[in-house]
Design an enzyme around this catalytic site. Structure first.
Site, PDB file in Angstrom:
ATOM      1  N   ASP A  36      49.714 -17.488 -42.349  1.00 21.97           N
ATOM      2  CA  ASP A  36      48.466 -18.141 -42.771  1.00 21.97           C
ATOM      3  C   ASP A  36      48.423 -19.622 -42.404  1.00 21.97           C
ATOM      4  O   ASP A  36      47.811 -20.422 -43.101  1.00 21.97           O
ATOM      5  CB  ASP A  36      48.244 -17.988 -44.292  1.00 21.97           C
ATOM      6  N   LYS A  39      46.982 -19.880 -37.243  1.00 21.72           N
ATOM      7  CA  LYS A  39      47.320 -19.574 -35.844  1.00 21.72           C
ATOM      8  C   LYS A  39      46.158 -18.936 -35.112  1.00 21.72           C
ATOM      9  O   LYS A  39      45.991 -19.104 -33.919  1.00 21.72           O
ATOM     10  CB  LYS A  39      48.486 -18.560 -35.764  1.00 21.72           C
ATOM     11  N   GLY A  63      46.567 -11.209 -40.867  1.00 23.00           N
ATOM     12  CA  GLY A  63      45.130 -11.422 -40.970  1.00 23.00           C
ATOM     13  C   GLY A  63      44.794 -12.708 -40.257  1.00 23.00           C
ATOM     14  O   GLY A  63      45.126 -13.783 -40.731  1.00 23.00           O
ATOM     15  N   HIS A  64      44.230 -12.595 -39.070  1.00 24.31           N
ATOM     16  CA  HIS A  64      43.865 -13.791 -38.310  1.00 24.31           C
ATOM     17  C   HIS A  64      42.370 -13.993 -38.413  1.00 24.31           C
ATOM     18  O   HIS A  64      41.596 -13.160 -37.953  1.00 24.31           O
ATOM     19  CB  HIS A  64      44.261 -13.632 -36.839  1.00 24.31           C
ATOM     20  N   GLN A 231      52.458 -13.284 -38.929  1.00 27.20           N
ATOM     21  CA  GLN A 231      53.191 -13.803 -40.096  1.00 27.20           C
ATOM     22  C   GLN A 231      53.740 -15.207 -39.789  1.00 27.20           C
ATOM     23  O   GLN A 231      53.122 -15.935 -39.038  1.00 27.20           O
ATOM     24  CB  GLN A 231      54.317 -12.849 -40.541  1.00 27.20           C
TER      25      GLN A 231
END
Ligand code: IMP
Length: 434
Positions: A36, A39, A63-64, A231
């Site tokens: 988080d 990125k 989760g991007h 991650q």
């Protein structure tokens, strides 16, 4: 020349080589904290300059969040390049793939843009069930995303996994799945699961390939490659805060094994550092604090998990962790994200080392209980109140903000190349080191 100047000059030289002297352009982007770090935005920003965007580990635990073309995209499995129609997006053998999640995520995109390793392992409803069961029964709760990630890597390691390549023969896939379900006494109807997914499986079959050979060909054609870590380094199975970690290696140094390519293909590694620290899920977090300031950071930065919606824990920046992460990941340069959020944050502190059993320590203890007990030692910084979300040059930042960044740069001995001051693509300061 001191070490910092040496590394700095080397980075600049390799940057020039890559961009101006025609050496294959390759870049890895990796989060240096607990995931988080933002990125997604950087990967998206860079992706337009690359031909191939590659994810090498993890699954839909990631989760991007990317804001592009006036829309918000939350990507879990697909590499962030997918938003740019000229890119090919590769999912490596180190990934674990839930077909149901992939089906949903691929819907707005063209499957022709995707290549999936025939050696990537599958996540099925059984894996999700085992994840939930482990969380219910384990002596210590990890706070996983419950997406079946850990069990998929576990079954891979004990050689009970099923790989993407099985999808080429549906009858064989059905019997492998049936056997696996029976082995665990899992009562769901595996045949019905496969039947429901069959149209989707037919759709993705042409994209399931030997990724290592594909990448070698791409390299021979001179195509550029962006390696996207999911991650963050402190969630790395070996080098993170074990056992409160994910089950793969976010470090780009694992990309060779996770893709079937040679080491040394990655010429630059951009380490992404959030300007403070967050963590979702359980586990030690020495610089965590809970008060009005952390609460306000959470609300202003919307610090809630992109995958699970859980509130993220908030802490001061921790240079002990960052130094560790920079080394393990082979970072050559840095990006600082969510920097605009620090405006008005007071007190503003950076952890420089820990105290454990009356001793100063500058490395991460190998046992989570010791890490839980360390006392962080801080250096205080002057805060600034100006809104910096509209700032586009390093020079225009307040002096106090420059001092904060300067300390990170000099301690980590890597140049800060990018500073993100908001979620939009254009809210990015490129720092010119020439
Ligand atoms: P798992 O990866 O679902 O097994 O979860 C293991 C730990 O990693 C938990 O603490 C999760 O919250 C954390 N985690 C997994 N993926 C991400 C991510 O993309 N961002 C932040 N934390 C993550």
């Amino acid at each position: 020349m001191d070490e910092a100047s040496y590394i700095y000059n080397k980075t600049i030289a390799s940057f020039n080589d890559i961009f101006y002297n025609g050496i294959m352009k390759s870049l890895a982007i990796v989060g240096l904290q607990f995931g988080d770090e933002g990125k997604g935005k950087l990967t998206d920003t860079f992706a337009k300059e690359f031909d191939v965007v590659i994810r090498y580990q993890g699954g839909n635990n990631a989760g991007h969040t990317v804001y592009a073309n006036g829309k918000k995209y939350v990507l879990h499995l697909l590499p962030s390049g997918i938003i740019h129609t000229h890119t090919i997006n590769v999912m490596g053998n180190g990934m674990v793939i839930d077909l149901e999640a992939l089906e949903k995520e691929l819907e707005p995109f063209d499957v022709k843009q995707v290549r999936i390793s025939n050696r990537a392992h599958l996540i099925t409803p059984l894996h999700r069930f085992l994840d939930q069961q482990a969380e219910n029964q384990a002596p210590q709760k990890i706070g996983t995303t419950l997406k079946g990630i850990g069990p998929a890597y576990q079954l891979k390691a004990i050689r009970l996994g099923i790989r993407m390549g099985s999808l080429f023969h549906l009858d064989r896939f059905k019997s492998e799945l049936k056997q696996l379900y029976a082995h665990y006494g899992f009562k769901e109807d595996s045949e019905a699961y496969v039947n429901r997914l069959t149209p989707f499986i037919q759709r993705i079959l042409p994209s399931i390939i030997d990724v290592g050979s594909f990448l070698e060909e791409a390299k021979e054609k001179g195509q550029s490659m962006l390696f996207e870590g999911a991650q963050g380094m402190m969630l790395d199975l070996d080098h993170g805060t074990y056992p409160f970690v994910t089950s793969s290696h976010p470090s780009p140094t694992s990309a060779a094994i996770d893709l079937g390519i040679s080491q040394g293909w990655i010429s630059r590694t951009l380490g992404v550092v959030k300007a403070y620290t967050t963590r979702v899920g359980e586990g030690p977090f020495p610089t965590e604090y809970v008060d009005r300031v952390s609460q306000s950071i959470r609300e202003r930065a919307h610090e809630y998990g992109a995958t699970t919606g859980r509130p993220r824990r908030i802490g001061h920046l921790d240079l002990v962790m960052l130094k560790h992460a920079v080394r393990v990941a082979g970072v050559t340069e840095l990006a600082v994200t969510l920097f605009d959020i620090l405006s008005g944050v007071e007190p503003l502190k950076i952890c420089t080392h820990y105290r454990l059993d009356d001793k100063d320590i500058v490395t991460i203890p190998g046992h989570a209980e010791d890490l839980q007990q360390v006392v962080p030692v801080y250096l205080s910084f002057s805060s600034w109140n100006q809104d910096i979300s509209m700032v586009r040059t390093y020079e225009a930042l307040p002096d106090a903000a420059k001092a904060y960044l300067g300390f990170i740069e000099s301690t980590l001995k890597r140049p800060i190349r990018y500073i993100s001051v908001g979620p939009q693509r254009e809210q990015l300061i490129e720092v010119n080191h020439d």
